[in-house]
Design a protein around this motif. Sequence first.
Motif, short mmCIF file in Angstrom:
data_model
loop_
_atom_site.label_atom_id
_atom_site.label_comp_id
_atom_site.label_asym_id
_atom_site.label_seq_id
_atom_site.Cartn_x
_atom_site.Cartn_y
_atom_site.Cartn_z
N ALA A 188 -5.23 7.72 -3.72
CA ALA A 188 -4.13 8.50 -3.13
C ALA A 188 -2.96 8.50 -4.13
N PRO A 189 -3.05 9.36 -5.16
CA PRO A 189 -2.08 9.27 -6.27
C PRO A 189 -0.65 9.59 -5.85
N LEU A 190 -0.43 10.20 -4.70
CA LEU A 190 0.96 10.50 -4.31
C LEU A 190 1.66 9.32 -3.66
N LEU A 191 0.93 8.21 -3.44
CA LEU A 191 1.60 7.02 -2.91
C LEU A 191 2.64 6.53 -3.91
N ASP A 192 3.77 6.05 -3.40
CA ASP A 192 4.80 5.51 -4.29
C ASP A 192 4.24 4.25 -4.98
N PRO A 193 4.13 4.27 -6.32
CA PRO A 193 3.51 3.12 -7.02
C PRO A 193 4.48 1.99 -7.34
N SER A 194 5.80 2.21 -7.13
CA SER A 194 6.73 1.19 -7.64
C SER A 194 6.67 -0.07 -6.78
N PRO A 195 6.59 -1.24 -7.45
CA PRO A 195 6.45 -2.51 -6.72
C PRO A 195 7.63 -2.80 -5.81
N GLY A 196 8.81 -2.25 -6.15
CA GLY A 196 9.99 -2.56 -5.35
C GLY A 196 10.26 -1.57 -4.23
N CYS A 197 9.34 -0.66 -3.97
CA CYS A 197 9.61 0.38 -2.95
C CYS A 197 9.48 -0.20 -1.54
N ARG A 198 9.83 0.61 -0.55
CA ARG A 198 9.84 0.11 0.83
C ARG A 198 8.46 -0.38 1.28
N TRP A 199 7.39 0.32 0.88
CA TRP A 199 6.03 -0.05 1.29
C TRP A 199 5.14 -0.19 0.05
N PRO A 200 5.33 -1.29 -0.70
CA PRO A 200 4.55 -1.44 -1.93
C PRO A 200 3.04 -1.48 -1.66
N VAL A 201 2.28 -0.94 -2.59
CA VAL A 201 0.81 -0.94 -2.45
C VAL A 201 0.26 -2.16 -3.17
N ARG A 202 -0.34 -3.10 -2.43
CA ARG A 202 -0.90 -4.31 -3.05
C ARG A 202 -2.41 -4.25 -3.11
N GLY A 203 -3.00 -3.35 -2.35
CA GLY A 203 -4.46 -3.23 -2.27
C GLY A 203 -4.76 -2.44 -1.02
N ALA A 204 -6.02 -2.41 -0.63
CA ALA A 204 -6.37 -1.66 0.59
C ALA A 204 -7.75 -2.07 1.07
N LEU A 205 -7.97 -1.83 2.36
CA LEU A 205 -9.29 -2.01 2.96
C LEU A 205 -9.91 -0.63 3.00
N MET A 206 -11.03 -0.46 2.34
CA MET A 206 -11.60 0.89 2.24
C MET A 206 -12.93 0.98 2.96
N GLN A 207 -13.09 2.03 3.77
CA GLN A 207 -14.43 2.38 4.26
C GLN A 207 -14.80 3.72 3.64
N ARG A 208 -15.78 3.68 2.77
CA ARG A 208 -16.19 4.87 2.02
C ARG A 208 -16.78 5.95 2.95
N ARG A 209 -17.55 5.51 3.97
CA ARG A 209 -18.25 6.48 4.83
C ARG A 209 -17.35 7.04 5.93
N ALA A 210 -16.12 6.56 6.04
CA ALA A 210 -15.23 7.11 7.07
C ALA A 210 -14.89 8.56 6.72
N GLY A 211 -14.45 9.32 7.72
CA GLY A 211 -14.12 10.71 7.43
C GLY A 211 -13.49 11.42 8.60
N THR A 212 -13.54 12.72 8.54
CA THR A 212 -12.99 13.56 9.60
C THR A 212 -14.01 14.64 9.94
N ALA A 213 -13.84 15.25 11.12
CA ALA A 213 -14.71 16.36 11.52
C ALA A 213 -13.86 17.35 12.30
N ARG A 214 -14.37 18.55 12.46
CA ARG A 214 -13.63 19.54 13.24
C ARG A 214 -13.85 19.21 14.72
N HIS A 215 -12.77 18.82 15.43
CA HIS A 215 -12.97 18.28 16.78
C HIS A 215 -13.50 19.32 17.79
N ASP A 216 -12.94 20.56 17.77
CA ASP A 216 -13.46 21.54 18.74
C ASP A 216 -14.94 21.82 18.49
N ALA A 217 -15.32 21.79 17.20
CA ALA A 217 -16.71 22.09 16.87
C ALA A 217 -17.65 21.04 17.47
#
Length: 415
Positions: free
Chosen positions: A157-186
């Motif tokens: 997610a390259p648009l995340l603020d990368p600066s360590p001193g920002c309000r919500w610094p990014v230290r890592g993440a829990l990733m599920q590769r198979r997660a996703g989205t679908a068209r709900h009405d469909a």
Amino acid sequence: MQRYSTWRLIREALRAHSGWVPAWEDRDPEPRYEIVLVGGGGHGLATAYYLARNHGIRRVAVLERGWIGGGNTGRNTTIIRSNYFHPRSAALYDFSVRLYEGLARELNYNIMFSQRGMIEIAHSEADLETMSRAANSMRLSGVDITLIGREQALAMAPLLDPSPGCRWPVRGALMQRRAGTARHDAVAWGYARAAAALGVHIIQGCEVLGFDSVNGRAAAVETSRGRIEADRIGIAVAGNSSSLARATGFELPLHSYTLQAMVSEPVKPCLDCIVSSNTNGSYVSQSDKGELVMGGNLDRCPSYAQRGGFRVTQSVVAPLVEMFPAFGSLRLMRQWGGTVDASPDNSPIIGPAPVPGIYLNCGWGTGGFKAIPAGGTVFAHLLATGTHHPLSAPFDLGRFARGELIDEAHAGVAH
Ligand code: FAD
Ligand code: PYC
């Protein structure tokens, strides 16, 4: 089931689209069915489909007071994932993700399932510690979950603020590769069309007002379009579950709250995974139309209003703009809400009701869209055989009396 060729599309374009037929017939109710399902959301429709497809039971009616998919199924933010803490939840939700993986083919309907991956951001050492414990539990349950570092999270997610001193610094993440989205009405339309093709009656504009019992067993529903008898009745009405239960004479341990979501104006592709933060209570993904689809926690005031208050909207948008400064220039286009059915342990209730003849599929709260294929499969099994599918047994209503709660408070924002 109809298949549409390119030639068919051209032919209809040339004759002002006069030759299309409805994907399913909107039926008038008959006096009697083997099984009546109350609620034409994803769970009611999927249950009808699997009753016909897996159990050969076709004398089934789905009664929907409005239009199918008009409840939470058509209002959600479409996140599909199985990163749940408890093995029993992980088994149920992962089964659902696997069914989603084959659903477009199964229903011959493009549900636009996009397994784009999801990252839950760790903002601190404490977040990382909690996440590594959760990841271990999920991996033991067979869920594809990985703890990733700061650089990998920022690359996703390259648009995340990368600066360590920002309000919500990014230290890592829990990733599920198979997660996703679908068209709900469909998802709703695909199940409706496939169920109707197998003989299920889909009846819209038919509100269930109460139940009739014979010798202590529910034998019919009273509806806005008359009395309909049934051998068994399944209730899948999400936020309306407790009021319908009360009409039947029993109480459910559920509270109805508004969960809201909102979208920005559409922009070019800029985010190709789902990003969430449990710490600040927000999540975002980008729809195929280009809108940023955003949400967060419940409006914590019990309500049946299908719209949320401004303070919660603000509590979602503010941290997202802090995490993604580039989003700050976008306009918010729409905001809406749905009435969800929150249970004490954030897990669903699937099983027989205290009144014989009635069965419950409810309590999915803020997270039941991802569970539609699994919920439909296990509820159909219960209604067809009178016994639990192994995956649904732990979610029986009796767990509250036994104190065997399946606490999924960790399961993510809005959960
Ligand atoms: P519904 O789709 O609500 O269907 C119930 C139906 O019953 C409705 O159509 C209603 O009209 C009908 N009904 C009610 N009373 C009666 C009656 N008396 N007679 C006849 N019909 C009746 N889940 C996820 O997994 N991922 C997400 O990203 C996600 N985001 C969400 C975002 C929002 C804003 C909301 C509101 C929910 C979200 N959810 C999400 C939760 C998910 O949408 C629900 O858990 C799921 O759709 C429930 O499906 P259902 O079929 O049980 O209920
Ligand atoms: O269950 O993943 C989820 C969810 C996200 C937003 C609302 N529910």
